[in-house]
Design an enzyme around this catalytic site. Sequence first.
Site, short mmCIF file in Angstrom:
data_model
loop_
_atom_site.label_atom_id
_atom_site.label_comp_id
_atom_site.label_asym_id
_atom_site.label_seq_id
_atom_site.Cartn_x
_atom_site.Cartn_y
_atom_site.Cartn_z
N HIS A 1 50.34 32.12 -52.23
CA HIS A 1 48.99 32.17 -51.64
C HIS A 1 47.95 32.85 -52.50
O HIS A 1 46.82 33.05 -52.05
CB HIS A 1 49.02 32.89 -50.29
CG HIS A 1 49.78 32.19 -49.23
ND1 HIS A 1 49.19 31.34 -48.32
CD2 HIS A 1 51.10 32.18 -48.95
CE1 HIS A 1 50.12 30.86 -47.51
NE2 HIS A 1 51.28 31.35 -47.87
N LYS B 1 35.10 37.16 -43.63
CA LYS B 1 36.40 37.10 -44.30
C LYS B 1 36.74 38.52 -44.73
O LYS B 1 35.90 39.43 -44.62
CB LYS B 1 36.36 36.17 -45.52
CG LYS B 1 35.16 36.47 -46.45
CD LYS B 1 35.13 35.56 -47.68
CE LYS B 1 34.54 34.18 -47.39
NZ LYS B 1 35.51 33.10 -47.44
N ARG B 2 37.96 38.75 -45.20
CA ARG B 2 38.29 40.08 -45.69
C ARG B 2 37.32 40.49 -46.80
O ARG B 2 36.81 39.63 -47.54
CB ARG B 2 39.74 40.13 -46.21
CG ARG B 2 40.76 40.18 -45.11
CD ARG B 2 40.56 41.38 -44.21
NE ARG B 2 40.87 42.61 -44.91
CZ ARG B 2 42.01 43.26 -44.82
NH1 ARG B 2 42.97 42.82 -44.03
NH2 ARG B 2 42.20 44.38 -45.50
N LYS C 1 35.76 37.91 -53.52
CA LYS C 1 35.05 37.09 -52.53
C LYS C 1 33.53 37.28 -52.61
O LYS C 1 32.77 36.54 -52.02
CB LYS C 1 35.57 37.40 -51.13
CG LYS C 1 37.05 37.03 -50.93
CD LYS C 1 37.53 37.42 -49.54
CE LYS C 1 39.05 37.28 -49.37
NZ LYS C 1 39.45 35.89 -49.12
N THR D 1 40.39 29.25 -45.65
CA THR D 1 40.55 28.42 -44.45
C THR D 1 39.34 28.59 -43.53
O THR D 1 39.05 27.70 -42.74
CB THR D 1 41.84 28.80 -43.68
OG1 THR D 1 41.94 30.23 -43.62
CG2 THR D 1 43.07 28.24 -44.38
N LYS E 1 36.92 25.99 -41.01
CA LYS E 1 36.51 26.27 -39.62
C LYS E 1 34.99 26.11 -39.47
O LYS E 1 34.51 25.56 -38.48
CB LYS E 1 36.96 27.68 -39.21
CG LYS E 1 38.49 27.81 -39.20
CD LYS E 1 39.00 29.24 -39.19
CE LYS E 1 40.48 29.27 -39.57
NZ LYS E 1 41.01 30.63 -39.81
C1 26W Z 1 51.48 42.65 -51.10
C2 26W Z 1 50.08 42.70 -50.61
C3 26W Z 1 49.55 41.37 -50.24
C4 26W Z 1 49.15 41.15 -48.93
C5 26W Z 1 48.68 39.92 -48.55
C6 26W Z 1 49.47 40.35 -51.15
C7 26W Z 1 48.99 39.13 -50.77
C8 26W Z 1 48.59 38.91 -49.49
C9 26W Z 1 48.12 37.55 -49.07
C10 26W Z 1 48.74 36.49 -49.93
C11 26W Z 1 46.65 37.45 -49.06
C12 26W Z 1 46.15 36.22 -48.37
O1 26W Z 1 45.97 36.21 -47.18
N1 26W Z 1 45.90 35.17 -49.13
C13 26W Z 1 45.15 34.05 -48.62
O2 26W Z 1 46.00 33.06 -48.10
C14 26W Z 1 45.25 32.03 -47.46
C15 26W Z 1 46.23 31.09 -46.82
O3 26W Z 1 46.89 30.34 -47.78
C16 26W Z 1 44.34 31.35 -48.45
O4 26W Z 1 43.55 30.41 -47.76
C17 26W Z 1 43.44 32.38 -49.14
O5 26W Z 1 42.68 31.74 -50.16
C18 26W Z 1 44.28 33.49 -49.71
O6 26W Z 1 43.44 34.53 -50.22
#
Ligand code: 26W
Length: 819
Positions: free
Chosen positions: A358, A546-547, A552, A654, A658
């Site tokens: 992701h 968004k976060r 971003k 995503t 929406k």
């Molecule tokens: C280990 C810490 C950590 C925590 C969360 C690393 C990575 C994450 C996630 C991968 C972050 C995340 O939510 N990524 C998002 O995933 C969405 C679903 O696929 C994508 O639409 C977003 O672009 C992506 O940032």
Amino acid sequence: MNHTFNKEEFKQSVESMLKALYRKSLSDATQQQIFQAVCYAIKEEIVDNWMATHQAYNENDSKIVYYMSMEFLMGRALGNNLINMGAYEGVKEALEEMGLDLNVIEDQERDYALGNGGLGRLAACFLDSLATLGYPAYGCGIRYKYGMFKQQIRDGYQIEAPDNWLKHGNPFEMRRDEYTYEVKFGGHIQHIIDDEGRDQYVQEDYQSVLAVPYDLPIIGYGNNVVNTLRIWDAEPINTFSLEFFDKGDYQKAVEQENLAKNIVEVLYPNDNHYAGKELRLKQQYFFISASVRAAVDRYKNLHDGDVRKMYEKVCFQLNDTHPTVAVPELMRVLIDEEGLGWDEAWNITTKVCAYTNHTIMAEALEKWPIDLFSRLLPRIYQIVEEINRRFTHEIRSRYPGNEEKIEKMAILYNGQVRMAYLAIAGSFSVNGVARLHTEILKNQELKHFYEMMPWKFNNKTNGITQRRFLLHGNPLQAAWITDKIGDSWITNLPDIEGMATYADNGAAREEFRQIKRQNKLRLAAYIKAHNGVEVNPDSIFDVQVKRLHEYKRQLMNIMHVMYLYNKVKENPSIDMVPRTFIFGAKAAAGYRRAKLTIKLINSVADVINNDPEINGKIKVVFIEDYRVSNAEIIFAASDVSEQISTASKEASGTGNMKFMLNGAVTLGTMDGANVEIVEEVGAENAFIFGLSSDEVINYEQRGGYYPMEIYNNDADVRKVLNQMIDGTFAKGDKEMFRELYDSLLNSWGGGRPDCYFMLKDFRSYAEAQERIDKAYRNQEWWAKAAILNIAKSGKFTSDRTIQQYVDEIWHLEKIEINK
Ligand code: 26W
């Protein structure tokens, strides 16, 4: 359920629930109590289908996907459950007859905020689509006691408050004591040879906890299917007992009790940032060990205890690297508990596991220090060592004498366990989440793996569920669409293309504008109630939710607001369409620059919203505690969708989908799924700007660029930057925002300056914003573009995504539940 719903029975049921649960009657119960009673009444209606669904899995010996995820950002359940049961209108009427308002009852429910952002919400959308398409599936996760923190804004700063979401209990959950597992940590491994001459690996001096599952129903839309989200709670193995005192093992008793208490205490609120916390690795192994063994045991029960063809009926989809210990854990179960040899176990494991990536953000990659990993999971570490030994052997025989390949691909390297590489080695499928993202994985980030095993790599562009984000979140627009083209879009979103003809229809455009206006009024009321700010429903609602993350570029957005403010100050009679800039974002608690950006947004809002000279031309609103439930209201009310990440950094996004579904027009870079959105809707119906991902990657490979050049040559940009350190938005405090200023201009702040190209893209962003100002004046054009966005959103349903996972990875068969 649809046809059997009986209003009178339901009303009766709610009243008897109130009595049984609270000894209350309707007239003296609180709204929260009524909410609980309504949910329990609904649950009764769900249970038969829930049982029937599991019976169907068994009778058909269905292949099942286990969606393994540390996060499920479900939002609220009641409204969605009612919609998917086909009972929303019925229950609404029944409640009205009881003098109750379903909207108010829905507002009693706490969000299930068991996730950070995109990855967790995607998991929730996938569960909805799996159930609606009738595919056998379990979600496997953690029952955090505290979910994503609640955000409060005090004096413009983010304050984190605990999210005690279970305070009133969760009426839909079901505790399943009988499926409890013991999970072991630490200690050491004794290798012994048993009487039959077989190797045995015995863990000694370990600490352990019990994993107790709670099941939540996941209701398919209109098909009577009820799948399960299984989240695990931790309990001490022996509640603190005198037994331990007698053995003098007081210390261990206390430690085990604490382990159980700590392990599921809280969701780590980091998004895209690896922190290397031991407790997080405990969480990972905890829920994975329990989930893997539950899946193996279920399979064995149906197949005479013989696991050797488990891959025919079981698939584990790993939601990022967080559940990657599933690979060595399944190996451990197959070898140590089921007695298989290495090769047979590896063959099964690599036919069961599939991995989704992701993010390509380097700081997000999980790399556990070997000393921590091996201390906490000694047997798992032995297995990872053996996986690595065999894998590096394979690399060396494929690339003899090329030690660089080991550096680039070994699972164990530099004292670390590289989880992404373990996931790739242990999976038969590796997928990215948008076309561009998958291409970057194949050609840059994971190119060595792609070169060695190209067949594993595939793309699954993300999607969203239209049931929550249109049917529930935007009932006015949903009813309008259904009125025009029928309701087949609810389960077949591509049918929404039928709306395209209305883009050219003047009456339909006017209807659309009226609906958007109603939705803007609804959001305005929310903002008034929560922020105390009045916003103009006739202004452009320009939204970035968004976060909060540097990539971003919320900072670029607010800098553009500062720039516009300066324009209006220079020329108070400037001709511009009034704009409301709306932000919503949580920052990871330890992410200083992100938190400071929130403060900057709020400080700019304070100055602009209270400057009479601005005369309503610009308003800035920061919506506190952005979450699924208020997102539904926000998307419905938006005109402009800000999707402005540095190209190549946003894997998919995503939220972009929406907004599109709700008739907002994208203002974005060619990043993530924006590329595919523009492909569907046409570049003429979006506002695209900025560097391409190739350009960004090129700059990065050359070590960046010189933002100071832009500062020197562009007076408008210079003014905005100077305002960060001259106190304009900080009541005279020149230091408050200096860190942000430095991050854009000075490399001594650590790392390259402006590594997200905000100054580089600023002009092009400002020009795109100007095009929006011009375009919005033509209300006919705007309505047409918005309707076309709706009409062309069909690709972005998570139903399509799930069907592709099924066809190309999982190979599941649908079940049917007749009622
Ligand atoms: C280990 C810490 C950590 C925590 C969360 C690393 C990575 C994450 C996630 C991968 C972050 C995340 O939510 N990524 C998002 O995933 C969405 C679903 O696929 C994508 O639409 C977003 O672009 C992506 O940032």
